[in-house]
Design an enzyme around this catalytic site. Structure first.
Site, PDB file in Angstrom:
ATOM      1  N   CYS A   9     -12.725 -13.734 -32.252  1.00  0.00           N
ATOM      2  CA  CYS A   9     -11.645 -14.541 -32.813  1.00  0.00           C
ATOM      3  C   CYS A   9     -10.667 -14.845 -31.693  1.00  0.00           C
ATOM      4  O   CYS A   9     -11.015 -14.727 -30.515  1.00  0.00           O
ATOM      5  CB  CYS A   9     -10.985 -13.858 -34.011  1.00  0.00           C
ATOM      6  N   ASN A  12      -8.385 -10.929 -31.172  1.00  0.00           N
ATOM      7  CA  ASN A  12      -9.141  -9.695 -31.377  1.00  0.00           C
ATOM      8  C   ASN A  12      -8.296  -8.588 -32.009  1.00  0.00           C
ATOM      9  O   ASN A  12      -8.432  -7.422 -31.682  1.00  0.00           O
ATOM     10  CB  ASN A  12      -9.776  -9.228 -30.065  1.00  0.00           C
ATOM     11  N   CYS A  14      -7.412  -9.072 -35.720  1.00  0.00           N
ATOM     12  CA  CYS A  14      -7.553  -9.189 -37.178  1.00  0.00           C
ATOM     13  C   CYS A  14      -8.996  -9.465 -37.593  1.00  0.00           C
ATOM     14  O   CYS A  14      -9.685  -8.587 -38.099  1.00  0.00           O
ATOM     15  CB  CYS A  14      -6.647 -10.293 -37.747  1.00  0.00           C
ATOM     16  N   ARG A  15      -9.432 -10.706 -37.392  1.00  0.00           N
ATOM     17  CA  ARG A  15     -10.716 -11.130 -37.946  1.00  0.00           C
ATOM     18  C   ARG A  15     -11.920 -10.491 -37.258  1.00  0.00           C
ATOM     19  O   ARG A  15     -12.806  -9.944 -37.926  1.00  0.00           O
ATOM     20  CB  ARG A  15     -10.831 -12.654 -37.890  1.00  0.00           C
ATOM     21  N   SER A  16     -11.999 -10.566 -35.931  1.00  0.00           N
ATOM     22  CA  SER A  16     -13.196 -10.034 -35.267  1.00  0.00           C
ATOM     23  C   SER A  16     -13.294  -8.509 -35.355  1.00  0.00           C
ATOM     24  O   SER A  16     -14.403  -7.994 -35.563  1.00  0.00           O
ATOM     25  CB  SER A  16     -13.314 -10.540 -33.827  1.00  0.00           C
ATOM     26  N   ASP A 124      -7.269 -16.959 -40.710  1.00  0.00           N
ATOM     27  CA  ASP A 124      -6.606 -15.989 -39.842  1.00  0.00           C
ATOM     28  C   ASP A 124      -5.416 -15.363 -40.578  1.00  0.00           C
ATOM     29  O   ASP A 124      -4.383 -16.011 -40.768  1.00  0.00           O
ATOM     30  CB  ASP A 124      -6.129 -16.674 -38.570  1.00  0.00           C
TER      31      ASP A 124
END
Length: 149
Positions: A9, A12, A14-16, A124
């Protein structure tokens, strides 16, 4: 040999890291051996743990992200991983620009593993503040990815 997957993301945090944690746990439950990591396309949070509200939401669902630390995608990642999975089309475009010629990694969009969601990227939560909604999307995409393996 275990398949290797890098989730990417922007920062690095939150999402990934969520994708890494969710896929790690789901893969273990299915008895799949995978090498997993996550990274960001930008340098803003290198060395930091995942964003606290993201960790809280993930922990409420049984995912522990606390050991992860943000890092930036490197040229070596394109040779080290079989698949590099982007959280949104902007991340995917950045990865295509960064990808060295001749690298072996397949670049993919995470939401392509859950076409029924009808979205072209994982929202996000750093901006939307909807950490549970993001985890819903991540869990659906993770199940779709694992079904393909």
């Amino acid at each position: 040999m275990a398949q290797s997957i890098l989730f990417v993301c922007l920062g690095n945090i939150c999402r990934s890291p969520s994708a890494e944690g969710v896929v790690r746990q789901m893969a273990a439950a299915r008895g799949l051996e995978l090498t997993l990591d996550s990274a960001g396309t930008g340098p803003w949070h290198v060395g930091e743990p995942p964003y606290a509200p993201m960790q809280t939401a993930a922990k409420a669902r049984g995912y522990d992200l606390s050991a992860q630390r943000a890092r930036r995608v490197t040229p070596a990642d394109f040779s080290r991983f079989d698949r590099i999975v982007a959280m949104d089309s902007g991340n995917l475009a950045d990865l295509r620009r960064m990808q060295p010629k001749g690298s072996r990694a397949a670049l993919e969009l995470f939401t392509d593993f859950a076409p029924d969601l009808g979205i072209a990227g994982v929202p996000d939560p750093y901006y939307t503040r909807d950490f549970d909604g993001t985890l819903d999307v991540v869990e659906t995409c993770a199940a779709g990815l694992l079904d393909q393996l």
